[in-house]
Design an enzyme around this catalytic site. Sequence first.
Site, PDB file in Angstrom:
ATOM      1  N   ILE A 693       0.816  -1.221   0.000  1.00 52.35           N
ATOM      2  CA  ILE A 693       0.000   0.000   0.000  1.00 52.35           C
ATOM      3  C   ILE A 693       0.843   1.261   0.000  1.00 52.35           C
ATOM      4  CG2 ILE A 693      -1.977  -1.063   1.114  1.00 52.35           C
ATOM      5  CD1 ILE A 693      -1.040   0.135   3.756  1.00 52.35           C
ATOM      6  N   GLY A 694       2.153   1.139   0.080  1.00 54.72           N
ATOM      7  CA  GLY A 694       2.995   2.333   0.054  1.00 54.72           C
ATOM      8  C   GLY A 694       4.447   2.004   0.299  1.00 54.72           C
ATOM      9  N   GLY A 696       8.371   4.181   1.381  1.00 59.18           N
ATOM     10  CA  GLY A 696       9.032   5.413   1.784  1.00 59.18           C
ATOM     11  C   GLY A 696      10.522   5.226   1.828  1.00 59.18           C
ATOM     12  N   GLY A 699      11.461   1.965   3.936  1.00 59.10           N
ATOM     13  CA  GLY A 699      10.945   0.635   3.676  1.00 59.10           C
ATOM     14  C   GLY A 699       9.590   0.658   3.005  1.00 59.10           C
ATOM     15  N   LYS A 700       9.020  -0.556   2.821  1.00 59.31           N
ATOM     16  CA  LYS A 700       7.710  -0.707   2.214  1.00 59.31           C
ATOM     17  C   LYS A 700       6.673  -0.984   3.291  1.00 59.31           C
ATOM     18  CE  LYS A 700       9.466  -2.392  -2.225  1.00 59.31           C
ATOM     19  NZ  LYS A 700       9.428  -3.496  -3.233  1.00 59.31           N
ATOM     20  N   VAL A 701       5.409  -0.619   2.957  1.00 60.60           N
ATOM     21  CA  VAL A 701       4.315  -0.796   3.910  1.00 60.60           C
ATOM     22  C   VAL A 701       3.256  -1.693   3.267  1.00 60.60           C
ATOM     23  CG1 VAL A 701       2.568   0.327   5.328  1.00 60.60           C
ATOM     24  CG2 VAL A 701       4.753   1.476   4.892  1.00 60.60           C
ATOM     25  N   LYS A 716       5.346  -2.322   8.346  1.00 63.15           N
ATOM     26  CA  LYS A 716       6.445  -1.629   7.674  1.00 63.15           C
ATOM     27  C   LYS A 716       7.658  -2.549   7.683  1.00 63.15           C
ATOM     28  CE  LYS A 716       8.507   2.111   9.406  1.00 63.15           C
ATOM     29  NZ  LYS A 716       8.735   3.545   9.707  1.00 63.15           N
ATOM     30  N   ASP A 826      10.054  14.827  12.048  1.00 62.38           N
ATOM     31  CA  ASP A 826       9.600  14.622  10.666  1.00 62.38           C
ATOM     32  C   ASP A 826       8.080  14.745  10.593  1.00 62.38           C
ATOM     33  OD1 ASP A 826       9.953  14.220   7.973  1.00 62.38           O
ATOM     34  OD2 ASP A 826      10.000  12.040   8.114  1.00 62.38           O
TER      35      ASP A 826
END
Length: 1019
Positions: A693-694, A696, A699-701, A716, A826
């Site tokens: 689903i995403g 960054g 890493g990946k989610v 994550k 952040d």
Amino acid sequence: MAKILPPLFFSILISLPFTVISQSSDSDQAILLNLKQQWGDPPSIQSWNSSSSPCDWPEVICTSGRVTGLFLPEKNITEKIPATICDLPNLTVLNLAWNYIPGEFPTSLYSCSKLQYLDLSQNYFVGSIPGDIYLISSSLQYLDLGGNNFSGDVPAALGNLTELKALQLYSNLFNGTVPREIGNLLNLEILNISFNGDLIAAQIPPEFGKLEKLKEFRMRGSKLIGPIPATFSNLVSLQELDLGYNNLEGKIPDGLFLLKDLRNLYLFRNRLTGEIPITVEALSLAEVDLAMNNLTGSIPPDFGKLSNLTVLNLYSNQLTGGIPASLGLISTLRGFRVFKNKLNGTLPPELGLNSELEGFDVSENQLSGALPEHLCSKGMLQDVIAFSNKLSGELPEGLGNCRALRTVQVQDNSFSGELPEGLWTSLNLSALMMSNNSFSGQLPSTRLASNLSRLEISNNKFSGEIPVQVSSWQTLVVFKASGNLFSGKIPVELTSLSQLNTLSLDGNRFSGELPTQIIAWGSLTTLDLSRNELSGYIPTAIGSLPDLLYLDLSGNKFSGQIPSELGHLRLNSLNLSSNELSGKIPDVFDNLAYENSFLNNSNLCANSPILNLPSCYTKINSSHKLSSRVLAMILVLSIVVFLVTVLLTFFVVRDYRRKKRGHDLATWKLTSFQRLDFTEFNVLTNLTDTNLIGSGGSGKVYRVSTNCPREFVAVKRIWNKKELDQKLEKEFNAEVEILGTIRHSNIVKLLCCISSENSKLLVYEYMENHSLDKWLHGKKTRIMAGMALAQHVVLDWPKRLEIAIGAAQGLYYMHHECSPPVIHRDVKSSNILLDSEFKARIADFGLAKILAKHGEGQPHTMSVIAGSFGYIAPEYAYTTKINEKIDVYSFGVVLLELTTGREPNSGGEYTNLAEWAWQLFGEGKNINEALDEDIKKTCYLEEMATVFKLGLICTSTLPSTRPSMKEVLHILRGYGLSDGSDVKKVGSEFDIAPLLNTATYLSSYKRSKKVDDSIVYSV
């Protein structure tokens, strides 16, 4: 920055007595050395010593051998003013401006009996000005208390200081009234009460009309209401009038600047004979600023009779009618700004002909006709701003020879014809904005203006090719030429512009292939080449652009495969639809976030059915259809046999792998932070691309189903095929350390972590509505709400406000209730997640820092700078010392996103959204025009404007002028529907005006001092 001395200072020096004083100056020396010691012996006055005469010290003014003045601005004095300073018997001038002197007004100065000049501005004084201030020297002529933190009423006792010639009370925190007794100061020449936005709303006291010697009167941003008093016609000496940024109403009085009905006064004072004129011109008035009010009616023609007028600011009112022709006859006029009114008719043709006009802004009116031909006849014009009118005709030829020009903004009119040739090459021109007109012609083949950074010519009739000389436009940052008739190839020379940030050439007739090599587009964030006739392959070099966020190549004839290199970009928007692309979609784009990115490309395919594209497997097999029915039956039978064999093999292998996985799971370690209804087996077996689903920077989610029906978790995955990256390891440990110990309803829950030797998994509660930035900035794509899709859904203002409150509650908890405090580092809209009811959760603590052994608000040293562009506080970019205020800055950017709908890097000619917002506010423009048009409704305008202002305060350049998250939450809760369970209300409702005034003033002066938060503002 040294403070410029007012002329009154020198007049006081000249008036000092020059009598011969026989006493020795030794006593003065002893007093000053004692004063230096009481101030802690500051290094700035080390020249004060016992071996030299005080009259030789640069900060000391002497008359006849005795000390009569102390000039000590910006000497880093941090202690109170000792009473012994009045032991100097002849002290007449005392200037202590721009220091750090604390405490209340120093009543000890009442003993300085000869004091004529007192400047205590730009210090840290607090409390009320005492009601007995009249006890100060009766000969006081100059009093400057501006730029402090005085509160309460402006005392009526000031009206007893009848010798005062200057009274400066600007930029304080007065929250009471301004007394009419100031009208008793008949010798007053300067009166400045500007930037006191917390005063009780009141009309200008009509008694101020008695100040016949007044030359400067300023009450900008001081909550004035009602009409301008008719008594102002008595201000015969007035040279500068600034009543901007208030709520004044009514018409501008016709006789405001003319002396009327003074027959009896002249007869009484002078016993003149003969005819006395009923109307006498007040020729001294030079500056008039009535901007940002609610004034109505027309501009009085009598303005044209002010023969000394240099500046006329009437912008942001409700003025109607035409612009008086007489204004064009004033020979002294330098600045003319009437933008954002309802003016109509034509512009006076003589404007600029008789005066050295420098600033000209008539934008956002209903003016028609042509621009005056002689605007730059004197060669001094710097700004031509006339956008959003009904102006027509060609631009004046004289603008082509106007070498002082810095900006030309004539967009949204009906201009036509070609531009004056010299305008393209003007030496100082930095912005040329003329979109939405009917201009024609071609781009020049000569060198463009050497300082031009912004060229916007969209939606005109420009034609021809982009010349190869475009390589000389090295200062260009924004180039928008959409909707014209340009043709030919896009030259490779265009890719050499290293500062280019935005390139929009959509809606033209460009053809041919794109340059295959990108030479210097390292700063490019937006590339829009849609709706042209471009062909060939999409260059793989586009995938190497580090800052690219928006890529639109739709509506062309691109063919071939989509370069896998595009997957390296962190795009917010991608549109490759309506081309002739073929082959497989890169895996990184094979998810719902890019559902509309590949429409109308009949030869594209995907591995998964998520994008509603043909399966690549089916695509391959469909190209090998057999024409023979027999062969087809054989093929089908073969496939059935093959599938049976595969299934049998699958079951055998599955059993083997299950046994083996039971052994492999032993290498994974699960650390739970609360009761779980799933195991690591559920998580590990569902980390597939179809559940992605995403992704960054860390890493990946994935969305993973648990054992419970219709319940999911977000996972994550931080993965490295070799060894886990040291940076990612730190982020993982930071997130586990922080989220594993804190609990709050507005902070995303970390359910558990699963780790092995070279892979880390963080398992969170799943947020059905994903991140805030997808809702604010994902309008070009469909937005996910759970598993359902909502086409072009827009968050309304009540939801946005509750999201802001929720996120603020999470940050408040981190900053004020965690011990030690936690800095997120952040904060951004993509790290604010939304559940099924749009409740906000702060997420992604990979960069967070626990301030161990540091008190709240104290700086903490960081070894590296981290964060996201557009959200990073300015001080974080040049210092390693940080505190909670960097989160406040980032949250301020989020507030600006929520109110404007703009993206954090959408500052246009400015670096980012925060700079754009401050510039808009600094120019006095109407905040309502900046608010998001998608949600702007009359009933919400006040709330939205207040949150916008709060965003401004939070993004103040100086950390010390930003509020704490406690104060931010207090303000937001005053407008929201939160139950307030996370913070108690204290005192009365928090007013944003004092904060905004202080932040505005300090930002405008770029003051680089450390200010104690408790002094600058208080709850």
